[in-house]
Design a protein around this motif. Structure first.
Motif, short mmCIF file in Angstrom:
data_model
loop_
_atom_site.label_atom_id
_atom_site.label_comp_id
_atom_site.label_asym_id
_atom_site.label_seq_id
_atom_site.Cartn_x
_atom_site.Cartn_y
_atom_site.Cartn_z
N GLU A 26 -3.12 0.91 -8.93
CA GLU A 26 -3.47 2.14 -8.21
C GLU A 26 -3.36 3.34 -9.12
O GLU A 26 -2.68 3.30 -10.15
CB GLU A 26 -2.60 2.33 -6.97
CG GLU A 26 -1.12 2.40 -7.24
CD GLU A 26 -0.32 2.46 -5.95
OE1 GLU A 26 0.59 3.32 -5.87
OE2 GLU A 26 -0.57 1.67 -5.03
N LYS A 68 -6.49 2.48 -4.70
CA LYS A 68 -6.03 1.17 -5.13
C LYS A 68 -7.23 0.35 -5.59
O LYS A 68 -8.29 0.37 -4.97
CB LYS A 68 -5.30 0.45 -4.00
CG LYS A 68 -4.74 -0.91 -4.39
CD LYS A 68 -3.92 -1.52 -3.27
CE LYS A 68 -2.59 -0.83 -3.10
NZ LYS A 68 -1.69 -1.09 -4.27
N LYS A 123 0.85 -1.19 0.00
CA LYS A 123 0.00 0.00 0.00
C LYS A 123 0.88 1.24 0.00
O LYS A 123 2.09 1.15 0.27
CB LYS A 123 -0.92 0.01 1.23
CG LYS A 123 -0.22 0.18 2.56
CD LYS A 123 -1.22 0.16 3.70
CE LYS A 123 -0.55 0.40 5.04
NZ LYS A 123 0.02 1.77 5.16
#
Length: 486
Positions: A171, A160, A131
């Protein structure tokens, strides 16, 4: 000898009103493992039953054991899935749609873990990935196999896309004009796969000002355009809800106030056709039938109403759209406070101190509003919300479903539930009331059943025939109960 002591409010209410209610326990399940696990989430999935997420209390090496249990609507265990996750992963959120329940985990090393439970096939699939740095994820939308998660990261506003069909993620950067990180809030999101539309309603706030914007993308994250909605009115537009209603057509609904510190005074709705504004309208609360009287005269009732409207709050349901137009269901409430005075010495001087304590929300009513596709108000149907308690959290109390004839609405009415059948022309065709065991039961688990769950203690007496050696031990357990409402 075992004695079960129920410690949840729902069950206490149920037991104390046994003789006067029309409810009964159909099935009860006890989970006697709370010395090994903790119940983290209980998710009701209607006729498909219940999904439980538990966590092992003791790590297994460098991992924690997470357990996903699926129960049927008869509280029969269907499947149990174990997940080994490193200690650093933390459960951030749960969310669901008609077919799946999701559990989203993150850690501080910029990784995520997403588990998806299929409530129809009783199976679990997972995806793990990276992430954005320093970004906390907020799940925004589920569209079939695609899950959209927004991150206010240190560098960019990132969304995302996690694809459970391909087991991959991508993303893209979310355009929010000059606003970044904590200055950006995604207030609403809508997706239409057939029209290839993914739309964000974005609020940006910093020391220089505030903007309410609509940003459009393809479902794969390709930027299309951004529009400043806040500039449509001299009033302060609160962020509301957005819905894709056609190719490059977006319906935005919300509330407006005179400024950002005063209570809302009306509803607004607008249709955007690409960069063009098809219409924009404002509907003042003061003229709605739900409040019973116009506020512009000098009568006592009008003065009281003006006082109420100074502090009114409103929550809007998601818009319902059809070929005739769109419909907004709004619920109105205001915060109530109790005051108390205490005599004493304050700061070295004798006197009295007056304190105020929040006492929950008082619901004033609800209204169903119908608009045509040019933004004109066609009709309004007021609903009388009679809620005996004062909820301490803002919540929606009216359940509305579209039917071939119009709408079916259910809402609390004292210690009853009132059902209103509404035609497409705004006429009440029928209404009736049903008794409920408590005024709080507004949403059934499925059919005429609701679910009760919580912890209780099991006391076990050892050597009960010996006064000298008698010992009582206590351990905690968890229960699920299926309760029938007749």
């Amino acid at each position: 000898m075992k004695i079960n002591l129920f410690l949840t409010l729902t069950v206490i209410i149920f037991l104390t009103t046994w003789g006067n209610t029309q409810s009964s326990v159909v099935k009860r399940v006890e989970i006697d493992r709370l010395d090994e696990i903790s119940i983290e989430e209980v998710v009701e999935v209607g006729e498909n039953g219940v999904v439980l997420l538990s966590k092992g209390l003791k790590p297994e090496g460098s991992d924690f054991l997470w357990i996903i249990d699926q129960y049927s609507a008869d509280l029969r265990l269907l499947n149990s899935q174990e997940l080994q996750l490193p200690k650093r992963f933390i459960l951030r959120s749960k969310f669901q749609n008609e077919k799946h329940v999701y559990f989203y985990f993150e850690n501080f090393k910029d990784e995520y873990f997403l588990a998806r439970v299929n409530i129809e096939t009783n199976s679990t699939s997972t995806i793990k990935g990276s992430k954005p740095k320093e970004g906390a994820g907020k799940v925004l939308l589920i569209n079939e196999d695609l899950v959209y998660i927004f991150y206010n990261s240190s560098k960019n506003n990132t969304c995302k896309i996690i694809d459970f069909e391909t087991k991959a993620d991508t993303e893209f950067f979310v355009n929010a004009a000059r606003y970044k990180r904590d200055a950006v809030s995604i207030r609403s999101m809508s997706c239409d796969r057939d029209l290839d539309e993914l739309v964000f309603l974005i609020e940006g706030t910093d020391q220089q000002g505030r903007h309410l914007m609509l940003a459009s993308y393809s479902i794969k994250g390709e930027f299309k355009h951004i529009t400043d909605i806040g500039a449509l009115s001299s009033n302060y537009l609160y962020a509301g809800k957005v819905k894709v209603v056609g190719s490059k057509k977006y319906l935005v609904t919300g509330n407006y106030a005179l400024n950002n510190v005063e209570a809302p005074i009306g509803l607004y709705s607008t249709m955007l056709d690409g960069f063009d504004i098809a219409f924009y309208n404002e509907t003042p609360f003061a003229g709605l039938q739900v409040f019973g009287k116009d506020v512009r005269d000098d009568s006592e009732s009008a003065r009281k109403l003006r006082k109420v409207l100074e502090h009114i709050e409103v929550s809007n349901h998601a818009s319902i759209v059809n070929d005739r137009g769109y419909y907004i269901l709004s619920e109105f409430y205001r915060a109530e406070y109790t005051s108390s005075a205490a005599a004493g010495v304050f700061f070295g001087l004798a006197g009295a101190m007056l304190t105020y304590r929040f006492n929950g929300y008082r619901y004033e009513g609800a209204a169903m509003l119908s608009f045509d596709w040019e933004g004109n108000l066609l009709w309004e149907v007021p609903l009388e919300l009679s809620i005996e308690s004062r909820p301490t959290a803002k919540q929606l109390h009216v359940n509305v479903e579209e039917s071939p004839e119009g709408f079916v609405m259910r809402h609390p009415y004292g210690r009853k539930m009132r059902t209103v059948l509404l035609s497409r022309d705004g006429k009440i065709d029928a209404q009736y009331e049903e008794d409920t065991s408590t005024s709080e039961v507004t949403n059934f688990w499925h059919d005429e059943f609701y679910l009760s769950h919580g912890t209780f203690y099991i006391y076990t007496v050892h050597n009960e025939n010996s006064l000298e050696n008698r010992v009582t031990t206590k351990r905690k357990a968890y229960f699920l109960e299926k309760i029938a409402h007749h």
